[in-house]
Design a protein around this motif. Structure first.
Motif, PDB file in Angstrom:
ATOM      1  N   GLY A   9      23.051 -87.328  76.508  1.00  0.00           N
ATOM      2  CA  GLY A   9      23.769 -87.779  75.283  1.00  0.00           C
ATOM      3  C   GLY A   9      23.782 -86.539  74.209  1.00  0.00           C
ATOM      4  N   LYS A  10      22.686 -85.367  74.516  1.00  0.00           N
ATOM      5  CA  LYS A  10      22.788 -84.313  73.376  1.00  0.00           C
ATOM      6  C   LYS A  10      23.861 -83.097  73.583  1.00  0.00           C
ATOM      7  CE  LYS A  10      18.336 -84.777  71.505  1.00  0.00           C
ATOM      8  NZ  LYS A  10      16.979 -85.177  71.968  1.00  0.00           N
ATOM      9  N   ASP A  11      24.128 -82.408  72.596  1.00  0.00           N
ATOM     10  CA  ASP A  11      24.755 -81.407  72.699  1.00  0.00           C
ATOM     11  C   ASP A  11      24.074 -80.244  73.175  1.00  0.00           C
ATOM     12  OD1 ASP A  11      27.380 -82.300  71.947  1.00  0.00           O
ATOM     13  OD2 ASP A  11      26.838 -82.485  69.766  1.00  0.00           O
ATOM     14  N   VAL A  12      24.382 -79.779  74.376  1.00  0.00           N
ATOM     15  CA  VAL A  12      23.371 -78.741  74.910  1.00  0.00           C
ATOM     16  C   VAL A  12      23.934 -77.343  75.097  1.00  0.00           C
ATOM     17  CG1 VAL A  12      21.806 -80.557  76.059  1.00  0.00           C
ATOM     18  CG2 VAL A  12      23.757 -79.397  77.113  1.00  0.00           C
ATOM     19  N   LYS A  13      23.079 -76.489  75.298  1.00  0.00           N
ATOM     20  CA  LYS A  13      23.546 -75.096  75.685  1.00  0.00           C
ATOM     21  C   LYS A  13      22.504 -75.103  77.180  1.00  0.00           C
ATOM     22  CE  LYS A  13      23.353 -70.543  73.604  1.00  0.00           C
ATOM     23  NZ  LYS A  13      22.682 -69.947  72.849  1.00  0.00           N
ATOM     24  N   ILE A  69      24.841 -83.262  84.531  1.00  0.00           N
ATOM     25  CA  ILE A  69      26.314 -83.002  84.314  1.00  0.00           C
ATOM     26  C   ILE A  69      26.749 -83.086  83.058  1.00  0.00           C
ATOM     27  CG2 ILE A  69      28.494 -84.383  84.705  1.00  0.00           C
ATOM     28  CD1 ILE A  69      27.137 -83.779  87.260  1.00  0.00           C
ATOM     29  N   ILE A  70      27.206 -82.070  82.626  1.00  0.00           N
ATOM     30  CA  ILE A  70      27.770 -81.585  81.271  1.00  0.00           C
ATOM     31  C   ILE A  70      29.157 -81.646  80.902  1.00  0.00           C
ATOM     32  CG2 ILE A  70      25.581 -80.613  80.549  1.00  0.00           C
ATOM     33  CD1 ILE A  70      27.121 -78.033  80.373  1.00  0.00           C
ATOM     34  N   ARG A  71      29.602 -82.373  79.859  1.00  0.00           N
ATOM     35  CA  ARG A  71      30.948 -82.391  79.472  1.00  0.00           C
ATOM     36  C   ARG A  71      31.284 -81.047  78.711  1.00  0.00           C
ATOM     37  NH1 ARG A  71      35.293 -85.393  81.494  1.00  0.00           N
ATOM     38  NH2 ARG A  71      33.512 -86.986  81.799  1.00  0.00           N
ATOM     39  N   LEU A  72      32.320 -80.253  79.371  1.00  0.00           N
ATOM     40  CA  LEU A  72      32.521 -78.930  78.487  1.00  0.00           C
ATOM     41  C   LEU A  72      33.647 -79.315  77.398  1.00  0.00           C
ATOM     42  CD1 LEU A  72      32.843 -76.903  81.830  1.00  0.00           C
ATOM     43  CD2 LEU A  72      30.850 -76.779  80.183  1.00  0.00           C
ATOM     44  N   SER A  73      33.808 -78.183  76.524  1.00  0.00           N
ATOM     45  CA  SER A  73      34.972 -78.526  75.428  1.00  0.00           C
ATOM     46  C   SER A  73      36.148 -78.667  75.814  1.00  0.00           C
ATOM     47  CB  SER A  73      34.778 -77.450  74.464  1.00  0.00           C
ATOM     48  OG  SER A  73      34.976 -76.097  75.077  1.00  0.00           O
ATOM     49  N   THR A  77      33.934 -81.386  83.529  1.00  0.00           N
ATOM     50  CA  THR A  77      32.665 -81.508  83.840  1.00  0.00           C
ATOM     51  C   THR A  77      32.124 -80.713  84.479  1.00  0.00           C
ATOM     52  OG1 THR A  77      32.743 -83.174  85.693  1.00  0.00           O
ATOM     53  CG2 THR A  77      32.593 -84.132  83.553  1.00  0.00           C
ATOM     54  N   LYS A  78      30.828 -80.278  84.274  1.00  0.00           N
ATOM     55  CA  LYS A  78      30.210 -79.119  85.060  1.00  0.00           C
ATOM     56  C   LYS A  78      28.798 -79.697  85.674  1.00  0.00           C
ATOM     57  CE  LYS A  78      29.038 -74.997  86.456  1.00  0.00           C
ATOM     58  NZ  LYS A  78      29.777 -74.530  87.751  1.00  0.00           N
ATOM     59  N   LYS A  79      28.642 -79.387  86.975  1.00  0.00           N
ATOM     60  CA  LYS A  79      27.389 -79.816  87.512  1.00  0.00           C
ATOM     61  C   LYS A  79      26.382 -78.520  87.335  1.00  0.00           C
ATOM     62  CE  LYS A  79      25.469 -81.022  92.180  1.00  0.00           C
ATOM     63  NZ  LYS A  79      25.435 -82.156  92.870  1.00  0.00           N
ATOM     64  N   TYR A 106      26.435 -72.198  79.721  1.00  0.00           N
ATOM     65  CA  TYR A 106      27.531 -73.274  79.336  1.00  0.00           C
ATOM     66  C   TYR A 106      26.983 -74.312  78.045  1.00  0.00           C
ATOM     67  CZ  TYR A 106      28.419 -72.443  84.015  1.00  0.00           C
ATOM     68  OH  TYR A 106      28.956 -71.720  85.408  1.00  0.00           O
ATOM     69  N   CYS A 107      28.146 -74.491  77.282  1.00  0.00           N
ATOM     70  CA  CYS A 107      27.714 -75.556  76.193  1.00  0.00           C
ATOM     71  C   CYS A 107      28.583 -76.648  76.417  1.00  0.00           C
ATOM     72  CB  CYS A 107      28.504 -74.649  74.888  1.00  0.00           C
ATOM     73  SG  CYS A 107      27.384 -73.582  74.489  1.00  0.00           S
ATOM     74  N   GLY A 108      28.101 -77.824  75.866  1.00  0.00           N
ATOM     75  CA  GLY A 108      28.713 -78.965  76.367  1.00  0.00           C
ATOM     76  C   GLY A 108      27.612 -80.226  75.812  1.00  0.00           C
TER      77      GLY A 108
END
Ligand code: BT5
Length: 236
Positions: free
Chosen positions: A192-196, A218-222, A226-228, A204-206
């Motif tokens: 749930g956090k915005d991460v680098k 799994i992060i959601r990119l701008s 999604t990126k694993k 990656y940022c998302g």
């Protein structure tokens, strides 16, 4: 010390690294050192291990092969033990940290030992800051139990509780990945956090959106894709 668990526990005043010593021992052994002179984190990073901390490695032959799952189970155990003994609410930061108010209290290093193509054993290294002093350069991002609770703490009690919980929690999760992920996510500081995220080659940022079935992030990119992330460091 009395050790009411299935493990043979070996104590040392000083070792280079409990994980390295543990590699030479059979399964169901545990190595604990008062001081580590070459304590290691992931990617061979230095782990500050002065006297007063819990520096411990568990040697096991396990059915679960994915070291990240073992790290997840171990994080849940450390969380539970700290809550039971001290009534403290810690959180788990992906992939291997236990944090308190965002500061790192514990790091876990799970390593796999192969014999030919087969896994011979797994080493689960737990580094928990208890009564140890942290070096100045870590004080902004790390914390010890003594700092939180403001009194000296019995390290052996924590070690015993972790070893007592290990077979119980392992059994609970070994055939139930869904439950492992659900329970881990409830304790997660990261989702749930915005991460680098820094991986070996890229940053990656998302938004940290989920954990998949093999414990990758799994992060959601701008760009909304999604990126694993299989391995890396998360900052927020
Ligand atoms: C870890 O690595 O967090 C895994 C640490 C595992 C240590 C245990 S102790 C028993 C066993 N024997 C060993 O030799 N190792 C295991 P990683 O995610 O890579 O984090 C390493 C980073 O944490 C370092 O680069 C520092 O920034 C920070 N760090 C170092 N010492 C620390 C400490 N005592 N407390 C909190 N953070 C620390």
């Amino acid at each position: 010390m009395k050790n009411p668990t299935m493990f043979n526990v070996y104590y040392f005043k000083k070792l280079a690294s409990t994980n390295d010593k543990a590699k030479k021992l059979n399964e169901n052994c545990v190595v604990i050192a008062e001081i580590q002179t070459k304590g290691r984190g992931r990617f061979n990073r230095r782990w500050s291990s002065s006297k007063g901390g819990l520096w411990m490695s568990i040697v096991l032959k396990l059915r679960i092969r994915n070291p990240k799952k073992i790290t997840f189970i171990t994080s849940i155990i450390v969380h539970k033990v700290i809550e039971t003994i001290f009534g403290l609410e810690t959180k788990i930061k992906w992939p291997n940290d236990i944090v308190f108010n965002g500061k790192k209290l514990c790091g876990i290093l799970t390593e796999t030992i192969f014999k030919g193509k087969h896994i011979a054993k797994m080493i689960i290294g737990i580094g928990l800051n208890v009564n140890n002093e942290l070096p100045a350069e870590l004080r902004k991002k790390a914390i010890s139990l003594k700092e939180i609770i403001n009194k000296k703490i019995n390290i052996n009690q924590i070690a015993n509780e972790i070893l007592k919980e290990f077979p119980v929690q392992y059994k609970k999760y070994e055939n139930n990945n869904e439950r492992l992920l659900t329970d881990w996510k409830k304790l997660s500081d990261t989702i749930g956090k915005d991460v680098k995220v820094k991986t070996i080659g890229k940053t990656y940022c998302g938004k940290a959106e989920d954990i998949d079935e093999d414990c990758s992030l799994i992060i959601r990119l701008s760009n909304n894709k999604t990126k694993k992330i299989v391995e890396g460091d998360v900052f927020y």
